[in-house]
Design a protein around this motif. Structure first.
Motif, PDB file in Angstrom:
ATOM      1  N   ASN A 162      44.722  47.996  27.611  1.00  0.00           N
ATOM      2  CA  ASN A 162      44.313  48.175  28.969  1.00  0.00           C
ATOM      3  C   ASN A 162      42.796  48.478  29.393  1.00  0.00           C
ATOM      4  O   ASN A 162      42.612  49.612  29.150  1.00  0.00           O
ATOM      5  N   PRO A 163      42.100  47.618  30.015  1.00  0.00           N
ATOM      6  CA  PRO A 163      40.611  47.951  30.073  1.00  0.00           C
ATOM      7  C   PRO A 163      40.499  49.244  31.239  1.00  0.00           C
ATOM      8  O   PRO A 163      39.504  49.618  31.298  1.00  0.00           O
ATOM      9  N   ILE A 164      41.619  49.280  31.999  1.00  0.00           N
ATOM     10  CA  ILE A 164      41.234  50.214  33.086  1.00  0.00           C
ATOM     11  C   ILE A 164      41.487  51.713  32.646  1.00  0.00           C
ATOM     12  O   ILE A 164      40.812  52.710  32.937  1.00  0.00           O
ATOM     13  N   VAL A 165      42.396  51.944  31.418  1.00  0.00           N
ATOM     14  CA  VAL A 165      42.368  53.195  30.849  1.00  0.00           C
ATOM     15  C   VAL A 165      41.439  53.291  29.689  1.00  0.00           C
ATOM     16  O   VAL A 165      41.285  52.599  28.896  1.00  0.00           O
ATOM     17  N   ARG A 166      41.089  54.407  29.602  1.00  0.00           N
ATOM     18  CA  ARG A 166      39.954  54.711  28.470  1.00  0.00           C
ATOM     19  C   ARG A 166      40.565  55.391  27.445  1.00  0.00           C
ATOM     20  O   ARG A 166      41.680  55.943  27.509  1.00  0.00           O
ATOM     21  N   TRP A 213      37.138  40.660  47.400  1.00  0.00           N
ATOM     22  CA  TRP A 213      38.459  40.323  47.972  1.00  0.00           C
ATOM     23  C   TRP A 213      39.469  40.913  47.414  1.00  0.00           C
ATOM     24  O   TRP A 213      40.723  41.019  47.738  1.00  0.00           O
ATOM     25  N   ASP A 214      39.195  41.307  46.218  1.00  0.00           N
ATOM     26  CA  ASP A 214      40.558  42.039  45.393  1.00  0.00           C
ATOM     27  C   ASP A 214      40.204  43.601  45.698  1.00  0.00           C
ATOM     28  O   ASP A 214      40.573  44.355  44.816  1.00  0.00           O
ATOM     29  N   ARG A 224      40.783  47.333  46.624  1.00  0.00           N
ATOM     30  CA  ARG A 224      42.024  48.224  46.452  1.00  0.00           C
ATOM     31  C   ARG A 224      41.458  49.520  47.088  1.00  0.00           C
ATOM     32  O   ARG A 224      40.777  50.431  46.425  1.00  0.00           O
ATOM     33  N   LEU A 254      19.859  27.422  50.311  1.00  0.00           N
ATOM     34  CA  LEU A 254      19.896  28.301  48.954  1.00  0.00           C
ATOM     35  C   LEU A 254      20.618  29.659  49.752  1.00  0.00           C
ATOM     36  O   LEU A 254      21.518  30.048  49.062  1.00  0.00           O
ATOM     37  N   LEU A 284      28.504  34.166  49.366  1.00  0.00           N
ATOM     38  CA  LEU A 284      29.065  34.935  48.165  1.00  0.00           C
ATOM     39  C   LEU A 284      28.974  36.459  48.216  1.00  0.00           C
ATOM     40  O   LEU A 284      29.410  37.318  47.249  1.00  0.00           O
ATOM     41  N   ARG A 293      15.176  23.501  51.739  1.00  0.00           N
ATOM     42  CA  ARG A 293      16.133  23.762  50.547  1.00  0.00           C
ATOM     43  C   ARG A 293      16.390  25.328  50.384  1.00  0.00           C
ATOM     44  O   ARG A 293      17.470  25.746  50.341  1.00  0.00           O
ATOM     45  N   ARG A 294      15.238  26.010  50.469  1.00  0.00           N
ATOM     46  CA  ARG A 294      15.194  27.443  50.498  1.00  0.00           C
ATOM     47  C   ARG A 294      16.282  28.266  51.403  1.00  0.00           C
ATOM     48  O   ARG A 294      17.163  28.896  51.052  1.00  0.00           O
ATOM     49  N   LEU A 296      23.634  29.554  51.292  1.00  0.00           N
ATOM     50  CA  LEU A 296      24.803  29.458  50.108  1.00  0.00           C
ATOM     51  C   LEU A 296      25.095  30.960  49.300  1.00  0.00           C
ATOM     52  O   LEU A 296      26.289  31.269  49.273  1.00  0.00           O
ATOM     53  N   LEU A 297      24.029  31.787  49.130  1.00  0.00           N
ATOM     54  CA  LEU A 297      24.067  32.874  48.538  1.00  0.00           C
ATOM     55  C   LEU A 297      24.985  33.919  49.259  1.00  0.00           C
ATOM     56  O   LEU A 297      25.821  34.805  48.815  1.00  0.00           O
TER      57      LEU A 297
END
Lengths: 393, 368
Positions: free
Chosen positions: A123-127, A22-23, A25, A10, A17, A6-7, A13-14
């Motif tokens: 906009n969360p990117i801009v402060r 994947w996104d 830039r 797991l 991830l 099982r370990r 599986l981890l």
């Protein structure tokens, strides 16, 4: 089905991830925006202009004078639509996280900033830590295309020119939003200008008279209602307690020329009294002065002369400050923090006053007292350039 | 499974601080304006009151969990019936916390990553620690991550000092008045209500005498920090803007700029947010699973994870908007039902009945 099996499953599986982002830039697949301009077209749509950095031209010591940026404009009914229009002309996806200055055209400022400001805080990117400047006398697109000899990106020049005048450009956007949202204050923004068209190529190279011009005053609907040139604008920031230092000329009666003093460690206190709806605002301005130029015949090695200069300085500054305040009072826009002071000092009366504050602000009586101390006169007493017979005891 | 007093303290602290710090300020500022700090003070006191009630009740039966002693007090069937609202609360609280944690990471960092990916990743970690470590594992994580959370929060507060304007805290009391301050207290106090979850944990204390003081200290420290955090937020953004920001404290850390080069420290806040969310989720999942197992008289509580964890995940995916759920949740579910029934009503009832029955608490075996 042992625990070990099982370990292991797991962990496998981890691991799935943890294969990275994947996104992603990559930096060299992005166009970095350093300044953003907004203006209003004749038909009521917005024109947006973005200043992009050209990465391979940046950071090289040899080509210091070269422009490391280019600008692109687009049109649309909102910021985002105009931005989409720009994107059609840019080969890379852009990133706005480095944006430090937003430039607003004078026409847009006059028609009101409320419809466009939302995006800048959402906009969360801009402060929120952004400088906003109003561009006067030249279109925003042309202004952003100017290059400035000291900076590879002229966007840094706008920001730094504002910073060098002893104000904190980081806080411009926050202060604007805070004043706009409050029930007392009206917002202000710095105004920059440059030589109007037509520009020769040489003008473009030398900065084309890029300068901090003054301050724009907005009303409660974020519409530009008046401009103050830099000297008067200093007074506003002094009263608001945001100014670090200022230069004050002193005129001495009977003398042709002036004494120039520099005031540092400025302070401001506002004391308000409210009696039967009459508002009296007492402003006490303080600072520590250094005498920078003595173009008069006074001998400043004598302390009573210094005190005389100090008294003239205080009197004349008070008169000038009063003049500026009256000019602002005529506009009915409280950019000086009087409403805040009344609110804090008379919270009960404020409840009725706030309903009609612009009117009360207009007719408030203002008393100004300047208590600057002249501490230093430099290395000489009377001026070294004077002939002996020109000296006055 | 045993936990020490120190572990309990760090668990309480790291579970209570982050959600209150990030989400309670906005709602409180809406009602109380610049007097938010007074509301926060009252909310902290209410939190301490809740702790007092729950710990005093639990300490009458120091060997039993909430599920067990409610049956001891009320009898087998009535006691079991009383757990129904708690079961509903456990499931919803879990899914809400999961949703909020993922939302925050989504909004602050990964705006292009699908929300369920963040949730599933988080959930796998949580299931792992609950399954393998149980309460001991969670408590050790708390002991490790709690101090980091504390240091980062103190650090961000310190770095924010350079553009504070204390004038923004005045005039005190005049604008909001007593009603405004009390209105602001409720949403803030609501966040401390989930300390009720610890009624399932005290039974595992190796030294039950420490339960009261350690829980009190945990709540006190987090509410004092939230109070300071809220005051700093007001001194940075004034009494108007924070009401409209979804996480004003986070907004403030994004605003930090010291000497022109200490900037963008908000990433640290995201990290401690994840720490806090992880501890909170795993403890709550443990409480849910263990409590449900005791409630249904199941021997093997671990197997319930495979039923309840997917259920929680599904509930967490249901709300559609990203930031609205926390407000709706507090206003429509937590404040009108959970606080009066689960946090105050039933514990008071149990306490009252238990007092009437006198100190005849028969000692059941301690849970394993």
């Amino acid at each position: 089905m042992s625990v070990r099996w099982r370990r292991t499953s797991l962990i496998v599986l981890l691991l799935l991830l943890m294969t990275g982002c994947w996104d992603r830039r990559e930096l060299n697949e992005q166009a970095l925006i350093f300044a953003w301009g907004m203006d209003l077209n004749d038909d009521g749509s917005y024109q947006a202009t973005a200043q992009f950095a050209i990465p391979h031209k940046m950071g090289s010591n040899s080509g210091g004078a070269g422009r490391a940026f280019f600008t692109i404009s687009g049109n649309g009914g909102s910021i985002y639509e105009a931005a989409k229009d720009i994107q059609l002309k840019v080969s890379r996806a852009w990133f706005a996280g480095h944006r430090r200055a937003i430039l607003i055209g004078e026409r847009l400022a006059k028609s009101g900033l409320a419809p466009i400001l939302d995006e800048y805080s959402r906009n969360p990117i801009v402060r929120l830590r952004t400088d906003i400047l109003v561009v006067k006398g030249i279109s925003v697109a042309d202004f952003l295309a100017l290059s400035y000899p000291l900076e590879q990106l002229s966007a840094s020049a706008f920001f730094r020119i504002h910073q060098a005048s002893d104000l904190n450009p980081d806080l411009t956007m926050r202060d604007f939003l805070m004043a706009h949202a409050s029930e007392e204050d009206c917002p202000v923004l710095p105004v920059v200008t440059a030589q109007a068209k037509p520009l020769s190529d040489e003008d473009k190279q030398s900065g084309a008279g890029l300068r901090l011009w003054g301050t724009a005053i907005f009303d409660k609907d974020a519409r530009l209602v008046g401009n103050l040139p830099q000297k008067k604008a200093h007074t506003v920031y002094w009263i608001k307690g945001q100014l670090g230092s200022t230069i004050r000329p002193v005129k001495i009666p009977g003398e042709e020329n002036e004494i120039i003093t520099e005031l540092n460690r400025l302070s401001a206190k506002i004391k308000t009294t409210v009696e039967n709806g009459d508002i009296l605002i007492g402003i006490q301005l303080g600072g520590y002065g250094i005498l920078r130029e003595n173009n008069t015949q006074l001998d400043l090695s004598r302390s009573q002369k210094i005190i005389m200069v100090q008294n003239y300085l205080n009197e004349q500054t008070a008169d000038e400050v009063k003049g500026v305040i009256q000019e602002i009072q005529a506009l009915g826009t409280d950019v000086l923090g009087f409403g805040l002071a009344v609110h804090r000092q008379h919270p009960q009366e404020w409840r009725t006053l706030k309903k009609d504050w612009p009117r009360h602000f207009r007719k408030a009586r203002v008393e100004v007292e300047v208590k600057a101390r002249l501490e230093e006169t430099g290395m000489t007493g009377s001026s070294l350039v004077l002939k002996k017979n020109e000296l006055r005891p | 499974m045993r936990i020490s007093g120190r572990q309990l303290f760090w668990l309480v602290f790291s579970i209570e601080i982050m959600l209150a710090m990030l989400y309670s300020v906005s709602a409180t500022v809406t009602a109380a304006g610049q007097d938010t700090w007074i509301s926060m003070l009252l909310a902290g006191l209410i939190g301490l009151g809740i702790v007092l009630l729950i710990v005093k009740l639990s300490m009458r039966y120091p060997q039993q969990t909430f599920v067990q002693y409610s049956q001891t007090i009320m009898g087998k069937w009535a006691g079991r019936l009383l757990i129904v609202p708690y079961f509903i609360m456990w499931i919803f609280l879990n899914s809400m916390v999961l949703r909020n944690s993922a939302d925050f990471v989504y909004l602050a960092l990964f705006t292009k990553t699908p929300l369920y990916v963040i949730m599933v990743t988080l959930m796998i970690l949580v299931v792992y620690v609950v399954f393998t470590g149980g309460l001991t594992g969670i408590a050790r994580c708390g002991e490790l991550m709690g101090p980091i959370i504390l240091v980062v929060i103190l650090g961000t507060c310190l770095l924010s000092i350079n553009h504070l304007n204390w004038h923004l805290l005045t005039p005190v009391f005049w604008d909001s008045g007593g009603t405004g301050i009390l209105k602001g207290t409720l949403p803030a106090a609501a966040f401390y209500g989930d300390v009720i979850m610890f009624s399932m944990v005290f039974a595992f204390m190796s030294n039950p005498k420490q339960a009261l003081s350690r829980t009190m200290w945990g709540i006190a420290l987090s509410s004092v920090l939230v109070l300071f955090g809220a005051a700093l937020v007001i001194m940075t953004f004034g009494p108007e803007l924070p009401a409209r920001m979804w996480a004003p404290f986070f907004g403030m850390t994004r605003f930090i700029s010291v000497l022109g080069f200490i900037q963008n420290v908000d990433i640290f806040v995201v990290v401690i947010w994840l720490f806090s969310a992880f501890i909170k989720l795993s403890l709550f999942l443990f409480v849910t699973v263990y409590g449900t197992a005791q409630w249904l008289n199941l021997k093997n509580w671990r197997s319930l994870i495979w039923v309840l964890a997917p259920l929680i995940l599904i509930f967490a995916l249901l709300p559609q908007n990203a930031t609205a759920p926390i407000k709706d949740y507090v206003q429509q579910f937590w404040l009108p039902y959970v606080i009066p029934i689960n946090v105050i009503g039933i514990p008071l009832l149990l306490w009252g009945v238990s007092m009437m029955r006198g100190k005849s608490s028969q000692r059941k075996e301690r849970p394993e």
